[in-house]
Write an enzyme that holds these catalytic residues in place. Structure first.
Site, PDB file in Angstrom:
ATOM      1  CG  PHE A 138      -1.892   1.181   1.161  1.00 26.00           C
ATOM      2  CD1 PHE A 138      -3.047   1.104   0.390  1.00 26.00           C
ATOM      3  CD2 PHE A 138      -1.624   2.373   1.827  1.00 26.00           C
ATOM      4  CE1 PHE A 138      -3.921   2.180   0.299  1.00 26.00           C
ATOM      5  CE2 PHE A 138      -2.496   3.457   1.742  1.00 26.00           C
ATOM      6  CZ  PHE A 138      -3.652   3.356   0.974  1.00 26.00           C
ATOM      7  CG  ASP A 223       5.611   3.673   1.767  1.00 25.70           C
ATOM      8  OD1 ASP A 223       5.628   4.287   2.853  1.00 25.70           O
ATOM      9  OD2 ASP A 223       4.579   3.542   1.079  1.00 25.70           O
ATOM     10  CE  LYS A 252      -0.077   5.510   7.866  1.00 25.10           C
ATOM     11  NZ  LYS A 252      -1.494   5.753   8.059  1.00 25.10           N
TER      12      LYS A 252
HETATM   13  C1  LIG Z   1       3.006   2.378   3.843  1.00 31.42           C
HETATM   14  C2  LIG Z   1       2.091   3.518   3.497  1.00 31.42           C
HETATM   15  N1  LIG Z   1       2.415   4.326   2.483  1.00 31.42           N
HETATM   16  C3  LIG Z   1       1.639   5.373   2.153  1.00 31.42           C
HETATM   17  C4  LIG Z   1       0.477   5.651   2.821  1.00 31.42           C
HETATM   18  C5  LIG Z   1      -0.381   6.819   2.420  1.00 31.42           C
HETATM   19  O1  LIG Z   1      -0.259   7.822   3.360  1.00 31.42           O
HETATM   20  P1  LIG Z   1      -1.295   9.046   3.393  1.00 31.42           P
HETATM   21  O2  LIG Z   1      -2.614   8.483   3.787  1.00 31.42           O
HETATM   22  O3  LIG Z   1      -0.709   9.999   4.401  1.00 31.42           O
HETATM   23  O4  LIG Z   1      -1.305   9.621   2.018  1.00 31.42           O
HETATM   24  C6  LIG Z   1       0.093   4.821   3.876  1.00 31.42           C
HETATM   25  C7  LIG Z   1      -1.160   5.071   4.614  1.00 31.42           C
HETATM   26  O5  LIG Z   1      -1.690   4.253   5.302  1.00 31.42           O
HETATM   27  C8  LIG Z   1       0.930   3.733   4.241  1.00 31.42           C
HETATM   28  O6  LIG Z   1       0.601   2.919   5.240  1.00 31.42           O
END
Ligand SMILES: Cc1ncc(COP(=O)(O)O)c(C=O)c1O
Length: 399
Positions: A138, A223, A252
């Site tokens: 994700f 990520d 986050k």
């Molecule tokens: C691993 C990862 N990358 C990217 C995101 C996307 O982040 P945002 O919701 O701040 O755009 C998330 C959100 O849960 C995530 O868990």
């Protein structure tokens, strides 16, 4: 506002992008939040891994208040003291040399995708543009990060997606090797797959991916939007694996609750971004950066919070393992690193989330049957024992 009216107004005026519980939270302190009806909840959801220091940490609150009195926003046409200071802190504590600030995880990943492509096209002079990412990953909801995401359910109805993304099995080094072509510019992975159920790869996998990328002259993007900022017991999850990426994304927990994202890279790669090639109006805004500085200050102060995270992560897992022995027909697996913890169930988890909420604990269910716990890193054994009591009461009724 009366609850009935709030539910009606939300239904009338908000786009229906979330399945919300019929609860409104008005106040939070440390591990606890309170609903508008005064009901108290112990928060093991932590704003989905955002509230790393708990709710309204006094040092973060004071930093925001002070900055708000001085300057809330100024354009990136000017130097911003708190932005530069935050970049230095991140660089001093990571593999990276340079930082780009934005406002969310998806934006940080967008920036990473753009930087990797531009690095090859403009700095190296090669037309490499393809990303290899993992199935069940994700990476966000924008078109490019959705294209990077390895889960079809999020993509329905949004065709055509951004071209240039291949998805391979996670934790399988051969799968990456087979997918590499002359067009590949980067491998992009979560160090632990959070959204798909706290999937932790073998420690060797990440090191092998690093070596593979080096052998093929391609970049490794990690990520760390969910795993970063101490969540796994180290400031960044890659530190557990004894390797480092070329590019890393954060969001986050970075601002302790204030929206901020960051994309970090080595000097060589970062040089591909020149003035005008990328930007964000709010990115690195003084208010968000001041909150992030205060958050990291607390996170790194004498290693106290990270140590707490490691110890409480172990204790939490031990208590959940005990529960697994007690309820073998309901619990299939318990896994986690630091305070990113998952409990795989043999059944749908949504009713358990609801039952926990009724008993005063906020938890999350992801991928249908995995209870995911992402509490503030300041959690205590007493908080964990409280949740275990609640879970045991609920599981007792199920078995
Ligand atoms: C691993 C990862 N990358 C990217 C995101 C996307 O982040 P945002 O919701 O701040 O755009 C998330 C959100 O849960 C995530 O868990």
């Amino acid at each position: 506002m009366e609850m009935k009216k709030l539910l009606e107004d939300s239904d009338n005026y908000l786009m229906h992008t979330y399945n919300r519980f019929p609860v409104a939270i008005r106040k939070g302190r440390g591990m606890k939040v309170w609903g508008t009806d005064g009901k108290e909840y112990l928060d093991f959801l932590g704003g989905v891994a955002v509230n790393c220091l708990g709710h309204c940490h006094p040092k973060v609150v004071v930093a925001i208040q002070k900055q708000a009195q001085r300057l809330i926003h100024i354009s990136n046409y000017f130097h911003i003291e708190s932005q530069t200071k935050l970049a230095k802190i991140l660089v001093d504590n990571s593999f990276a040399d340079k930082v780009f600030f934005c406002n969310s995880g998806a934006e940080a990943n967008e920036a990473a995708i753009k930087l990797a492509r531009r690095y090859f096209k403009e700095s190296v002079g090669q037309n490499k543009f393809e990303f290899i990412t993992a199935l069940n990953s994700f990476h966000g909801r924008t078109l490019a990060t959705l294209s990077a995401t390895g889960q079809e359910k999020f993509k329905k109805g949004f065709d055509p997606l951004v071209p240039g993304f291949r998805h391979v099995e996670f934790n399988n080094i051969e799968a990456i090797e087979k997918a590499i072509t002359k067009n590949t510019c980067a491998v992009m992975l979560e160090p632990i797959q959070g959204e798909s159920g706290v999937i932790i790869p073998d420690p060797d996998y990440m090191r092998e991916v690093r070596k593979l990328c080096d052998r093929h002259g391609i970049l490794l993007v990690l990520d760390e939007v969910q795993t970063g900022m101490g969540r796994t017991g180290k400031l960044f999850a890659y530190e557990h694996y004894g390797m480092a990426p070329d590019i890393m994304t954060l969001a986050k927990g970075l601002g302790g609750g204030v929206p901020i994202g960051a994309m970090l890279a080595t000097d060589k790669i970062a040089a591909a971004f020149e003035p005008g090639t990328h930007g964000s109006t709010f990115g690195g805004n003084p208010l968000a950066c001041s909150a992030a500085i205060a958050t990291i200050d607390v996170l790194l102060e004498g290693d106290f919070v990270l140590d707490q995270c490691r110890r409480m992560g172990k204790y939490f897992k031990k208590r959940l393992e005990e529960m697994k022995k007690e309820f073998p027909s309901i619990i299939a697996d318990v896994r986690g690193m630091g305070l990113l913890v998952g409990m795989e169930l043999t059944r749908d988890g949504a009713p358990l989330v609801k039952a926990c909420m009724e008993k005063g604990a906020l938890i999350n269910c992801t991928a249908g049957n995995i209870l995911r716990f992402m509490p503030p890193l300041i959690i205590t054994e007493k908080d964990i024992d409280h949740l275990i009591d609640i879970l045991e009461q609920i599981f007792d009724q199920l078995s």
